[in-house]
Motif scaffolding. Structure first.
Motif, PDB file in Angstrom:
ATOM      1  N   ARG B 105       0.840  -1.202   0.000  1.00  0.00           N
ATOM      2  CA  ARG B 105       0.000   0.000   0.000  1.00  0.00           C
ATOM      3  C   ARG B 105       0.877   1.255   0.000  1.00  0.00           C
ATOM      4  O   ARG B 105       0.667   2.190  -0.761  1.00  0.00           O
ATOM      5  CB  ARG B 105      -0.908  -0.025   1.231  1.00  0.00           C
ATOM      6  CG  ARG B 105      -2.071   0.926   1.150  1.00  0.00           C
ATOM      7  CD  ARG B 105      -3.163   0.555   2.131  1.00  0.00           C
ATOM      8  NE  ARG B 105      -2.659   0.309   3.457  1.00  0.00           N
ATOM      9  CZ  ARG B 105      -2.854  -0.810   4.153  1.00  0.00           C
ATOM     10  NH1 ARG B 105      -3.540  -1.777   3.629  1.00  0.00           N
ATOM     11  NH2 ARG B 105      -2.357  -0.959   5.354  1.00  0.00           N
ATOM     12  N   ARG B 106       1.899   1.250   0.844  1.00  0.00           N
ATOM     13  CA  ARG B 106       2.797   2.406   0.901  1.00  0.00           C
ATOM     14  C   ARG B 106       3.553   2.568  -0.422  1.00  0.00           C
ATOM     15  O   ARG B 106       3.773   3.673  -0.904  1.00  0.00           O
ATOM     16  CB  ARG B 106       3.791   2.259   2.050  1.00  0.00           C
ATOM     17  CG  ARG B 106       3.120   2.350   3.400  1.00  0.00           C
ATOM     18  CD  ARG B 106       4.100   2.120   4.527  1.00  0.00           C
ATOM     19  NE  ARG B 106       3.423   1.693   5.734  1.00  0.00           N
ATOM     20  CZ  ARG B 106       2.855   2.505   6.606  1.00  0.00           C
ATOM     21  NH1 ARG B 106       2.895   3.798   6.409  1.00  0.00           N
ATOM     22  NH2 ARG B 106       2.246   2.043   7.664  1.00  0.00           N
ATOM     23  N   LEU B 107       3.968   1.409  -0.985  1.00  0.00           N
ATOM     24  CA  LEU B 107       4.664   1.453  -2.271  1.00  0.00           C
ATOM     25  C   LEU B 107       3.762   2.068  -3.339  1.00  0.00           C
ATOM     26  O   LEU B 107       4.202   2.890  -4.147  1.00  0.00           O
ATOM     27  CB  LEU B 107       5.092   0.039  -2.680  1.00  0.00           C
ATOM     28  CG  LEU B 107       5.678  -0.148  -4.067  1.00  0.00           C
ATOM     29  CD1 LEU B 107       6.919   0.703  -4.243  1.00  0.00           C
ATOM     30  CD2 LEU B 107       6.017  -1.608  -4.327  1.00  0.00           C
ATOM     31  N   GLY B 108       2.487   1.695  -3.326  1.00  0.00           N
ATOM     32  CA  GLY B 108       1.540   2.234  -4.294  1.00  0.00           C
ATOM     33  C   GLY B 108       1.414   3.743  -4.164  1.00  0.00           C
ATOM     34  O   GLY B 108       1.480   4.480  -5.154  1.00  0.00           O
ATOM     35  N   VAL B 109       1.281   4.227  -2.933  1.00  0.00           N
ATOM     36  CA  VAL B 109       1.154   5.664  -2.694  1.00  0.00           C
ATOM     37  C   VAL B 109       2.407   6.384  -3.184  1.00  0.00           C
ATOM     38  O   VAL B 109       2.332   7.388  -3.914  1.00  0.00           O
ATOM     39  CB  VAL B 109       0.906   5.929  -1.194  1.00  0.00           C
ATOM     40  CG1 VAL B 109       1.024   7.415  -0.890  1.00  0.00           C
ATOM     41  CG2 VAL B 109      -0.455   5.402  -0.781  1.00  0.00           C
ATOM     42  N   ALA B 110       3.590   5.852  -2.823  1.00  0.00           N
ATOM     43  CA  ALA B 110       4.840   6.508  -3.219  1.00  0.00           C
ATOM     44  C   ALA B 110       4.997   6.498  -4.729  1.00  0.00           C
ATOM     45  O   ALA B 110       5.410   7.495  -5.333  1.00  0.00           O
ATOM     46  CB  ALA B 110       6.021   5.810  -2.552  1.00  0.00           C
ATOM     47  N   ALA B 111       4.640   5.369  -5.370  1.00  0.00           N
ATOM     48  CA  ALA B 111       4.834   5.267  -6.814  1.00  0.00           C
ATOM     49  C   ALA B 111       3.890   6.215  -7.554  1.00  0.00           C
ATOM     50  O   ALA B 111       4.306   6.890  -8.504  1.00  0.00           O
ATOM     51  CB  ALA B 111       4.601   3.825  -7.274  1.00  0.00           C
ATOM     52  N   PHE B 112       2.622   6.321  -7.105  1.00  0.00           N
ATOM     53  CA  PHE B 112       1.692   7.241  -7.754  1.00  0.00           C
ATOM     54  C   PHE B 112       2.145   8.691  -7.572  1.00  0.00           C
ATOM     55  O   PHE B 112       2.089   9.486  -8.499  1.00  0.00           O
ATOM     56  CB  PHE B 112       0.271   7.041  -7.222  1.00  0.00           C
ATOM     57  CG  PHE B 112      -0.510   6.073  -8.046  1.00  0.00           C
ATOM     58  CD1 PHE B 112      -1.141   6.505  -9.209  1.00  0.00           C
ATOM     59  CD2 PHE B 112      -0.594   4.748  -7.696  1.00  0.00           C
ATOM     60  CE1 PHE B 112      -1.843   5.607  -9.990  1.00  0.00           C
ATOM     61  CE2 PHE B 112      -1.295   3.845  -8.474  1.00  0.00           C
ATOM     62  CZ  PHE B 112      -1.922   4.276  -9.626  1.00  0.00           C
ATOM     63  N   ALA B 113       2.607   8.999  -6.369  1.00  0.00           N
ATOM     64  CA  ALA B 113       3.097  10.354  -6.125  1.00  0.00           C
ATOM     65  C   ALA B 113       4.285  10.649  -7.027  1.00  0.00           C
ATOM     66  O   ALA B 113       4.374  11.718  -7.645  1.00  0.00           O
ATOM     67  CB  ALA B 113       3.476  10.507  -4.657  1.00  0.00           C
ATOM     68  N   ALA B 114       5.219   9.662  -7.161  1.00  0.00           N
ATOM     69  CA  ALA B 114       6.409   9.871  -7.985  1.00  0.00           C
ATOM     70  C   ALA B 114       6.013  10.124  -9.432  1.00  0.00           C
ATOM     71  O   ALA B 114       6.541  11.024 -10.096  1.00  0.00           O
ATOM     72  CB  ALA B 114       7.333   8.657  -7.880  1.00  0.00           C
ATOM     73  N   MET B 115       5.037   9.368  -9.926  1.00  0.00           N
ATOM     74  CA  MET B 115       4.614   9.532 -11.322  1.00  0.00           C
ATOM     75  C   MET B 115       4.032  10.926 -11.555  1.00  0.00           C
ATOM     76  O   MET B 115       4.329  11.580 -12.548  1.00  0.00           O
ATOM     77  CB  MET B 115       3.567   8.469 -11.669  1.00  0.00           C
ATOM     78  CG  MET B 115       4.182   7.120 -11.951  1.00  0.00           C
ATOM     79  SD  MET B 115       2.971   5.971 -12.581  1.00  0.00           S
ATOM     80  CE  MET B 115       2.299   5.304 -11.101  1.00  0.00           C
ATOM     81  N   ASN B 116       3.177  11.354 -10.607  1.00  0.00           N
ATOM     82  CA  ASN B 116       2.534  12.666 -10.779  1.00  0.00           C
ATOM     83  C   ASN B 116       3.515  13.808 -10.664  1.00  0.00           C
ATOM     84  O   ASN B 116       3.386  14.822 -11.345  1.00  0.00           O
ATOM     85  CB  ASN B 116       1.393  12.808  -9.778  1.00  0.00           C
ATOM     86  CG  ASN B 116       0.163  12.067 -10.247  1.00  0.00           C
ATOM     87  OD1 ASN B 116      -0.546  12.543 -11.105  1.00  0.00           O
ATOM     88  ND2 ASN B 116      -0.024  10.875  -9.734  1.00  0.00           N
ATOM     89  N   VAL B 117       4.516  13.616  -9.775  1.00  0.00           N
ATOM     90  CA  VAL B 117       5.512  14.670  -9.611  1.00  0.00           C
ATOM     91  C   VAL B 117       6.384  14.764 -10.865  1.00  0.00           C
ATOM     92  O   VAL B 117       6.759  15.848 -11.303  1.00  0.00           O
ATOM     93  CB  VAL B 117       6.345  14.419  -8.350  1.00  0.00           C
ATOM     94  CG1 VAL B 117       7.566  15.302  -8.323  1.00  0.00           C
ATOM     95  CG2 VAL B 117       5.495  14.687  -7.132  1.00  0.00           C
ATOM     96  N   MET B 118       6.654  13.594 -11.449  1.00  0.00           N
ATOM     97  CA  MET B 118       7.445  13.578 -12.689  1.00  0.00           C
ATOM     98  C   MET B 118       6.762  14.421 -13.766  1.00  0.00           C
ATOM     99  O   MET B 118       7.403  15.161 -14.514  1.00  0.00           O
ATOM    100  CB  MET B 118       7.574  12.140 -13.204  1.00  0.00           C
ATOM    101  CG  MET B 118       8.772  11.428 -12.665  1.00  0.00           C
ATOM    102  SD  MET B 118      10.252  12.357 -13.020  1.00  0.00           S
ATOM    103  CE  MET B 118      11.226  11.927 -11.619  1.00  0.00           C
ATOM    104  N   MET B 119       5.425  14.304 -13.785  1.00  0.00           N
ATOM    105  CA  MET B 119       4.657  15.067 -14.760  1.00  0.00           C
ATOM    106  C   MET B 119       4.889  16.579 -14.590  1.00  0.00           C
ATOM    107  O   MET B 119       4.898  17.333 -15.550  1.00  0.00           O
ATOM    108  CB  MET B 119       3.187  14.737 -14.555  1.00  0.00           C
ATOM    109  CG  MET B 119       2.226  15.328 -15.531  1.00  0.00           C
ATOM    110  SD  MET B 119       0.574  14.974 -14.948  1.00  0.00           S
ATOM    111  CE  MET B 119       0.468  16.050 -13.535  1.00  0.00           C
TER     112      MET B 119
END
Lengths: 53, 730
Positions: B105-119
């Motif tokens: 769950r934490r990995l999912g949150v971090a990965a989604f945040a990373a993707m959006n920040v990359m944008m």
């Protein structure tokens, strides 16, 4: 650049929707049996109408 | 006496009038099995859901309470060709599963945040060189902060809490530099954004968290899977006991439902699953699983019985003192405690690396700041550069380097028939240079076998095997197994303690003690060659044959031992059995170093002595008497037939009738260890290249992000090489 006013909230919303989808699928037990799920996709007919949740 | 299995202990009410049952199913290995089982079981009326988990080889059933007797499911599965055993999820397994799910769950949150920040970051990176207005850049930075700060606060918690625990215990682990790096990177980024500066590191910080969580998740998932397999194996052993309910009435219940004080019945051919005292009856018992001693012992009223004891002749009524693994011989449990304490002092490779790593990195950052101040840079610029050093050295690759290899290697071990009890087992197995084998049940197979099969005509052997099916005696069972008999002959009866007799085509046939079959001369001849064997005679009219039955060496024992020698390991046998038996085994395997009649205390003493001489000892054993030695040795492996306790203290458990998995375990572990070291060196080389750039103050957020993902990818790909089979291993 006024288009940002629409695009930025939209992007954030889409990201949040994706995350919500992921959390839902996790809670739903969809990652409990990755091996089985791979095969279920190509099974002829799904014999059971059920979920693991 | 047929008794039905009482499954009520395993049923769980899940509300809405539904009952839930988990079954471990042996033999599910493809999608076809999954569909077949689900289809067949969900056709039973009142079954609400039948779902197979192919990863864990389990079946979850739910049905309307009271509508169906659960043994129906077991029978139905039996008809489909699967053996199903009820199973109860152990506390440890539930805990591991919860941790894995929380990390995901934490990995999912971090990965989604990373993707959006990359944008948001990509436009900033490309815009900085072009036409982006400073106001727009600041806006994008604030947006990044909005996404990253809550995401990091949630998903980096495992690192923060672990670092906090370590600091409170006045020590340092890998999570300390990670937490400091993340916190400083975020704090600096906020400050920079507020002061309208060009660079912010929100993207790098959250990406770091995501990569590290991926490593943690891999590690945790491996543990969860091992626990699940171990849980299945415990269920597959299907240990049941025949319990007295009321006067003379018996039911078969799973071991988990037995309580101290219960009365159980032990019949010939059964293995006791409980500790207790004999209340009535008298029998010869085989305690080889407990003491390593292969000669049968006679026990009678008042004698203790330990779990794992095989009853050979009479029927016993036993009062349970402790079910399954709750109590043991007190001496063994005391030895075990000491041995386990000494093992916990072992430092994992990752811990050793982090002890070296944290001070070096923090010193480098501090020196960078001081260096820039001396060189005349401003305080703000010096601090920013120092923090860039911390970000670029944050052990992203290091956090993945070891778990990735462990995950891949444990998968390779699994397919060679070795299950690991702990991740660090790989490191310890890789280091061994001396192997101590127990004899009984380890070098030999736990089941008895006929040794003179070649001397007996095939038709006689087949017939004797079918006759033997009418007896429950373990020696007769060995004859039946060796003859691969499956159809018992009608009209044959067992005379307890003597043998089986009956008529076939007008000829009297007897199978049993030599005196019962009038074959003492032949039997004595066999015993004069092989005094360790048990003999069983077979008389058909006037012709007579005698079978020699004993524990036999595993088929590939000699070749595996030769191969281990070739890998540079020295071998020795240390057994609790008597001298002639140990000597015979040692001679036939070409092992010149052996010890017989060794007590558990002396086994530990021998291991300690070898340890002082600088050897790293691998102990391979199965008996209760081996358990302390298994815990004391540098690394240890048990066969799956071993007692509960031995399996739980051993680093690994191997399946099947061959010794080959031991050889594979050592080969794969050595290769994995090599790859872990290589990965750590990759991390060092990466730092050697990246740190000078950071110290020079040239790191931009783009370089930080690229370097981090590049090095993580590199170590993960390198870890995959652990799957490639080593020559000679399977």
């Amino acid at each position: 650049m006024e288009v940002l006013v629409i695009l930025v909230p939209l992007a954030l919303l889409l990201g949040a929707a994706g995350l919500a989808g992921f959390l839902w699928s996790l809670k739903n037990g969809q990652y409990d049996d990755l091996e089985g799920a791979a095969w279920r996709a190509i099974a002829d007919d799904d014999p059971v109408e059920s979920s693991n949740g | 006496m047929q008794t039905t299995l009482d499954l009520s202990h395993y049923l769980r009410s899940v509300g809405k009038g539904l009952v839930h049952l988990d079954l471990a199913v042996d033999g599910i290995n493809c999608a076809g099995c999954m569909a077949k089982i689900e289809r067949s079981l969900s056709k039973i009326p009142d079954v609400v859901s039948a779902r197979v988990n192919l990863t864990d080889r389990r079946l979850a059933l739910e049905w309307k309470a009271g509508a169906i007797d659960p043994s129906v499911f077991v029978d139905r599965l039996e008809k489909l060709g699967y053996k199903a055993y009820p199973f109860e999820r152990a506390g440890a397994e539930t805990l591991e599963a919860e941790r894995a799910s929380s990390l995901l769950r934490r990995l999912g949150v971090a990965a989604f945040a990373a993707m959006n920040v990359m944008m948001l970051s990509v436009p900033v990176w490309s815009g900085n060189a072009g036409d982006m207005l400073p106001e727009q850049r600041d806006f994008f930075h604030w947006l990044s902060a909005l996404i990253v700060l809550p995401a990091a606060a949630y998903s980096a918690q495992p690192f923060f809490s672990s670092a906090f625990r370590a600091l409170r215990a006045r020590s340092v682990n890998m999570d300390v530099p990670i937490s400091i790096g993340i916190t400083l990177a975020l704090a600096m980024s906020i400050f920079e954004t507020a002061t309208h500066a060009e660079h912010a590191y929100f993207d790098a910080a959250i990406m770091l968290v995501a990569f590290l969580l991926a490593g943690r998740y891999l590690d945790q998932n491996m543990r969860r899977k091992t626990r699940a397999v171990a849980g299945n194996l415990a269920a597959l052993k299907a240990e049941t006991a025949t319990k007295f309910v009321g006067d003379g009435e018996i039911v078969s219940v799973p071991i988990a439902a037995i309580r101290p004080g219960d009365m159980v019945l032990l019949r010939p051919g059964e293995r006791s699953a409980v500790d207790g005292n004999v209340i009535s009856g008298r029998s010869e018992v085989d305690q080889s699983l407990i003491t390593g001693e292969t000669l049968p012992k006679t026990i009678t009223v008042g004698s203790p019985v330990y779990a794992g004891t095989l009853v050979r002749t009479g029927t016993l009524r036993v009062r349970v003192s402790a079910a399954s693994e709750a109590t043991l011989l007190s001496e063994i449990s005391r030895l075990l405690e000491n041995a386990l304490q000494s093992r916990s002092r072992y430092l994992r490779l990752a811990e050793r690396a982090s002890r070296l790593y944290a001070p070096v990195v923090h010193a480098a950052a501090l020196l960078t700041m001081v260096g820039w101040l001396i060189a005349g840079a401003g305080l703000h610029d010096s601090i920013v550069t120092a923090i860039a050093v911390l970000i670029i050295t944050c052990p992203c690759a290091l956090g993945l380097a070891i778990p990735a290899v462990q995950t891949v290697a444990s998968g390779a071990l699994f397919s060679s028939g070795v299950l690991l009890n702990s991740g660090e087992a790989i490191e310890r197995l890789a280091a061994v240079d001396h192997v101590i084998f127990d004899k009984t049940g380890t070098l030999t197979l736990p089941e008895l076998d006929v040794t003179n099969a070649a001397a007996i005509p095939t038709d006689v052997f087949t017939l004797a095997g079918r006759v033997a099916l009418s007896s429950r005696h373990p020696v007769a069972a060995a004859v039946a197994r060796a003859a691969k008999a499956s159809a018992p002959l009608p009209g044959f009866q067992e005379e307890p303690g003597q043998g089986v007799h009956g008529l076939l085509d007008g000829l009297e046939i007897r199978l049993g003690r030599p005196s019962y079959c009038d074959a003492e001369a032949e039997a004595n001849e066999i015993l004069s060659h092989d005094p360790e064997a048990s003999v069983v005679a077979f008389r058909q009219g006037s012709s007579c044959h005698v079978f020699a039955v004993r524990q036999r060496l595993r088929a590939d024992a000699a070749s595996v031992i030769a191969a281990l020698r070739k890998q540079g390991l020295s071998i020795e046998i240390v057994s609790g059995d008597r001298e002639p038996a140990v000597r015979a085994a040692a001679e036939s395997l070409g092992i010149c170093e052996w010890r017989a009649e060794v007590t558990p205390v002396d086994k530990i003493a021998r291991i300690d002595e070898l340890g002082r001489q600088g050897f790293k000892v691998l102990m391979v054993g199965d008996g209760l008497n081996d358990a302390p030695a298994l815990a004391a040795a540098h690394a240890s492996i048990s066969p799956i037939s071993a007692t509960h306790l031995s399996q739980s203290v051993a680093d690994a458990v191997f399946l099947g009738e061959q010794l080959l998995p031991i050889q594979a375990a050592i080969a794969i572990s050595r290769k994995a260890m090599h790859l872990m070291r290589q990965n750590l060196w990759f991390a060092v080389v990466y730092n050697a290249l990246a740190v000078p750039i950071a110290i020079a103050g040239l790191v931009t957020p783009l370089i930080a992000a690229a370097a981090m993902s590049g090095s993580s990818l590199l170590v993960t790909l390198n870890a995959l090489r652990a799957r490639i089979r080593t020559h000679g291993a399977v």
